[in-house]
Write an enzyme that holds these catalytic residues in place. Structure first.
Site, PDB file in Angstrom:
ATOM      1  N   CYS A 134       0.830  -1.202   0.000  1.00 43.11           N
ATOM      2  CA  CYS A 134       0.000   0.000   0.000  1.00 43.11           C
ATOM      3  C   CYS A 134       0.868   1.257   0.000  1.00 43.11           C
ATOM      4  O   CYS A 134       1.431   1.626   1.032  1.00 43.11           O
ATOM      5  CB  CYS A 134      -0.931  -0.006   1.215  1.00 43.11           C
ATOM      6  SG  CYS A 134      -1.907   1.498   1.395  1.00 43.11           S
ATOM      7  N   CYS A 137      -0.415   4.043   2.294  1.00 44.02           N
ATOM      8  CA  CYS A 137      -0.131   3.809   3.715  1.00 44.02           C
ATOM      9  C   CYS A 137       1.326   4.097   4.059  1.00 44.02           C
ATOM     10  O   CYS A 137       1.623   4.694   5.103  1.00 44.02           O
ATOM     11  CB  CYS A 137      -0.437   2.359   4.082  1.00 44.02           C
ATOM     12  SG  CYS A 137      -2.058   1.753   3.591  1.00 44.02           S
ATOM     13  N   ASP A 138       2.244   3.652   3.212  1.00 47.76           N
ATOM     14  CA  ASP A 138       3.656   3.617   3.591  1.00 47.76           C
ATOM     15  C   ASP A 138       4.577   4.491   2.745  1.00 47.76           C
ATOM     16  O   ASP A 138       5.778   4.574   3.028  1.00 47.76           O
ATOM     17  CB  ASP A 138       4.165   2.166   3.515  1.00 47.76           C
ATOM     18  CG  ASP A 138       3.397   1.238   4.441  1.00 47.76           C
ATOM     19  OD1 ASP A 138       2.980   1.699   5.517  1.00 47.76           O
ATOM     20  OD2 ASP A 138       3.210   0.059   4.085  1.00 47.76           O
TER      21      ASP A 138
END
Length: 304
Positions: A134, A137-138
């Site tokens: 993701c 997300c990261d």
């Protein structure tokens, strides 16, 4: 004692949220059960440009609007892990870890899908150490560092474009010589700063606790090469989240339904990425959810 509802919806992605909206508007007492984040995979998409009515909107914002609409209509949410689900019989039951047992005469499976892995040695060991599924997300963790995305579809291209905001270099590794992404996305990534590595697959992850590089194999020549990256974002498709299902026929892991989202079990319906279909997009998931809820309403009213 069971907590009784008219309809249980398993999953709070676009399909489940839409099902909740339609169920509530149809007068049903509905509950949505979600063990992870509301919005499903869609909520992790940085930018959605093909949902009608929005030129561009983040997946998180879109699914948050859906959730707010659900809650405004009185749909209940249970944030818990379904440990045991009984689909047969007139009453469907969901035993949760902490919220007791939920029961209803109708149930919609909208559990969605999860990212596929590469299947490369030490892949799971390096999750959190450079391997991710993701970018939204990261991605920010790799500011100023070189990263690579594996895949050639819409998600992979979207991830690569998003990562350009943070990374010093972005590589897109694809095992074919042409992208599977839509024409607009493909043209954008080809004309931008992302470096595309064609006809290649990842065969090895190098690094003890943190990713340092990946070994690539050219599928046409067999040649091996090393690519120095600190982040590897895997976007090679998804698999349906159906490992928990018992007593229901699956096709390749996907739930089989008719055009009204009905499964082979009376009172059990399916919607979204979890079901067998040709196109998996937010707009098709919402359509599935609406149809599933309407079918559940008809079922509960004795209409076939």
């Amino acid at each position: 004692m069971d907590k009784k509802y008219d309809l249980i919806i398993l999953g709070a992605g676009p399909a489940g949220l839409t099902a909740g909206i339609y169920a509530a508007r149809g007068g049903l007492r509905a509950v949505v059960v979600e063990s992870k984040a509301v919005g499903g995979q869609a909520s992790l998409t940085a930018e959605i440009e093909n949902y009608p009515g929005f030129k561009s909107i983040s997946g998180f914002e879109l699914t948050s609007l859906m959730q707010a609409q659900c809650e405004g209509l009185g749909v209940e949410f249970v944030y818990d892990n379904p440990e045991n689900v009984s689909l047969d019989g007139e009453t469907k039951r969901v035993e949760t870890a902490y919220s007791g047992t939920l029961s209803a005469p109708a149930l919609i499976i909208a559990s969605g899908a999860v990212p596929r892995t590469l299947g490369v040695e030490r892949e799971s060991a390096l999750i959190g150490g450079g391997v991710s599924y993701c970018a939204t997300c990261d991605g920010a963790f790799f500011r100023g560092k070189p990263v690579a995305v594996v895949g050639g579809g819409n998600t992979a291209v979207e991830e690569a474009l998003y990562l350009e905001k943070f990374a010093s270099e972005v590589y897109l590794i694809h095992r074919r010589d042409e992208l599977r992404a839509g024409a607009m996305l493909a043209d954008r990534v080809k004309s931008g700063g992302v470096k595309i590595i064609w006809d290649s697959v990842v065969t090895e992850l190098v690094g003890e606790n943190r990713l340092q590089s990946v070994t690539l194999k050219n599928v046409k020549t067999g040649e091996l090469s090393s690519l120095a990256v600190n982040g590897l974002f895997v976007a090679v498709g998804q698999r349906p989240a159906t490992e928990w299902i018992k007593g229901l026929a699956l096709d390749g892991g996907y739930v089989v339904t008719d055009e009204d989202m009905r499964t082979e079990l009376p009172g059990v319906f399916a919607a979204g990425d979890v079901r067998k279909k040709s196109l998996r997009q937010v707009v098709t998931a919402t359509a599935d959810g609406a149809i599933a809820a309407e079918s559940a309403i008809k079922f509960l009213n004795g209409i076939r």
